[in-house]
Design a protein around this motif. Structure first.
Motif, PDB file in Angstrom:
ATOM      1  N   TRP A   1      -1.448   1.485  -0.816  1.00  0.00           N
ATOM      2  CA  TRP A   1      -1.824   2.578   0.089  1.00  0.00           C
ATOM      3  C   TRP A   1      -0.683   2.868   1.063  1.00  0.00           C
ATOM      4  O   TRP A   1      -0.422   4.025   1.388  1.00  0.00           O
ATOM      5  CB  TRP A   1      -3.104   2.250   0.855  1.00  0.00           C
ATOM      6  CG  TRP A   1      -4.317   2.344   0.002  1.00  0.00           C
ATOM      7  CD1 TRP A   1      -5.043   1.302  -0.521  1.00  0.00           C
ATOM      8  CD2 TRP A   1      -4.938   3.543  -0.464  1.00  0.00           C
ATOM      9  NE1 TRP A   1      -6.082   1.787  -1.286  1.00  0.00           N
ATOM     10  CE2 TRP A   1      -6.036   3.169  -1.260  1.00  0.00           C
ATOM     11  CE3 TRP A   1      -4.669   4.904  -0.285  1.00  0.00           C
ATOM     12  CZ2 TRP A   1      -6.863   4.098  -1.875  1.00  0.00           C
ATOM     13  CZ3 TRP A   1      -5.496   5.825  -0.892  1.00  0.00           C
ATOM     14  CH2 TRP A   1      -6.571   5.423  -1.687  1.00  0.00           C
ATOM     15  N   LEU A   2      -0.005   1.821   1.511  1.00  0.00           N
ATOM     16  CA  LEU A   2       1.147   1.997   2.391  1.00  0.00           C
ATOM     17  C   LEU A   2       2.248   2.757   1.660  1.00  0.00           C
ATOM     18  O   LEU A   2       2.854   3.684   2.214  1.00  0.00           O
ATOM     19  CB  LEU A   2       1.662   0.638   2.870  1.00  0.00           C
ATOM     20  CG  LEU A   2       2.856   0.666   3.816  1.00  0.00           C
ATOM     21  CD1 LEU A   2       2.471   1.310   5.151  1.00  0.00           C
ATOM     22  CD2 LEU A   2       3.404  -0.735   4.031  1.00  0.00           C
ATOM     23  N   TYR A   3       2.483   2.387   0.417  1.00  0.00           N
ATOM     24  CA  TYR A   3       3.481   3.074  -0.413  1.00  0.00           C
ATOM     25  C   TYR A   3       3.146   4.562  -0.502  1.00  0.00           C
ATOM     26  O   TYR A   3       3.998   5.425  -0.249  1.00  0.00           O
ATOM     27  CB  TYR A   3       3.501   2.429  -1.800  1.00  0.00           C
ATOM     28  CG  TYR A   3       4.537   2.980  -2.755  1.00  0.00           C
ATOM     29  CD1 TYR A   3       5.750   2.335  -2.917  1.00  0.00           C
ATOM     30  CD2 TYR A   3       4.293   4.121  -3.518  1.00  0.00           C
ATOM     31  CE1 TYR A   3       6.706   2.810  -3.812  1.00  0.00           C
ATOM     32  CE2 TYR A   3       5.233   4.598  -4.413  1.00  0.00           C
ATOM     33  CZ  TYR A   3       6.431   3.942  -4.550  1.00  0.00           C
ATOM     34  OH  TYR A   3       7.372   4.416  -5.437  1.00  0.00           O
TER      35      TYR A   3
ATOM     36  N   LEU B   1       7.437  -6.869   5.218  1.00  0.00           N
ATOM     37  CA  LEU B   1       7.193  -5.505   5.696  1.00  0.00           C
ATOM     38  C   LEU B   1       8.478  -4.682   5.673  1.00  0.00           C
ATOM     39  O   LEU B   1       8.487  -3.561   5.156  1.00  0.00           O
ATOM     40  CB  LEU B   1       6.591  -5.517   7.100  1.00  0.00           C
ATOM     41  CG  LEU B   1       6.363  -4.125   7.707  1.00  0.00           C
ATOM     42  CD1 LEU B   1       5.386  -3.305   6.856  1.00  0.00           C
ATOM     43  CD2 LEU B   1       5.868  -4.240   9.142  1.00  0.00           C
TER      44      LEU B   1
ATOM     45  N   LEU C   1       2.609  -5.983  -0.274  1.00  0.00           N
ATOM     46  CA  LEU C   1       2.033  -4.969   0.607  1.00  0.00           C
ATOM     47  C   LEU C   1       1.120  -4.035  -0.180  1.00  0.00           C
ATOM     48  O   LEU C   1       1.211  -3.939  -1.405  1.00  0.00           O
ATOM     49  CB  LEU C   1       3.144  -4.163   1.295  1.00  0.00           C
ATOM     50  CG  LEU C   1       4.081  -4.979   2.201  1.00  0.00           C
ATOM     51  CD1 LEU C   1       5.233  -4.114   2.670  1.00  0.00           C
ATOM     52  CD2 LEU C   1       3.320  -5.552   3.387  1.00  0.00           C
ATOM     53  N   SER C   2       0.286  -3.324   0.525  1.00  0.00           N
ATOM     54  CA  SER C   2      -0.683  -2.423  -0.098  1.00  0.00           C
ATOM     55  C   SER C   2      -0.012  -1.187  -0.691  1.00  0.00           C
ATOM     56  O   SER C   2       0.883  -0.597  -0.079  1.00  0.00           O
ATOM     57  CB  SER C   2      -1.708  -1.983   0.949  1.00  0.00           C
ATOM     58  OG  SER C   2      -2.498  -0.929   0.447  1.00  0.00           O
TER      59      SER C   2
ATOM     60  N   LEU D   1       3.543   6.486   2.901  1.00  0.00           N
ATOM     61  CA  LEU D   1       4.896   6.650   3.456  1.00  0.00           C
ATOM     62  C   LEU D   1       5.910   7.257   2.497  1.00  0.00           C
ATOM     63  O   LEU D   1       7.023   7.581   2.906  1.00  0.00           O
ATOM     64  CB  LEU D   1       5.415   5.297   3.952  1.00  0.00           C
ATOM     65  CG  LEU D   1       4.622   4.640   5.075  1.00  0.00           C
ATOM     66  CD1 LEU D   1       5.242   3.310   5.462  1.00  0.00           C
ATOM     67  CD2 LEU D   1       4.504   5.564   6.273  1.00  0.00           C
TER      68      LEU D   1
END
Length: 125
Positions: free
Chosen positions: A32-34, A82, A29-30, A37
């Motif tokens: 950026w998501l880390y 996810l 996963l990116s 969130l």
């Protein structure tokens, strides 16, 4: 909380933060998501507006490993990168908080935690 137990608990938080962050990297996963969130569990601070008892309860629900552990189990069962990634971010946040000395809250107030008192008027922290 002081001395060796305090140091061990903070190192335990560092270990959880590190392992969860590395686990996130395996999900594909990116980052950026880390980043987006990572601080989400801290939205629980808003519950303190309804009083310290409810605030502590909501904060503690979002700052224990029960939620991430359940999410890991579901993610493994469903083979969902996810869900595994979300669990890793959540666990990393908890580890980061523990590393900094933020513990689960008591209903007496935000500064009273299972790792000792936090804030300006902390004793021995």
């Amino acid at each position: 909380m002081a001395g060796t137990p305090r140091t061990i608990l903070r190192l335990e938080g560092l270990a959880l933060f590190t392992i969860a962050s590395v686990a996130f990297s395996y999900t594909g996963l990116s980052w950026w998501l880390y980043a987006a969130l990572f601080l989400l569990p801290d939205v629980s601070f808003v519950a303190y507006g309804a009083g310290p008892r409810l605030g502590a309860m909501i904060y503690n629900i979002l700052h224990t490993m029960i939620g991430p552990a359940l999410l890991i189990g579901i993610g493994l069962f469903l083979a969902s990168p996810l869900l595994l990634g979300l669990a890793a971010i959540w666990a990393a946040h908890i580890g980061f908080d523990r590393m900094l000395g933020y513990g689960l809250k008591y209903a007496t107030g935000f500064s009273d935690t299972h790792l000792g008192r936090i804030g300006r008027d902390r004793a021995g922290a």
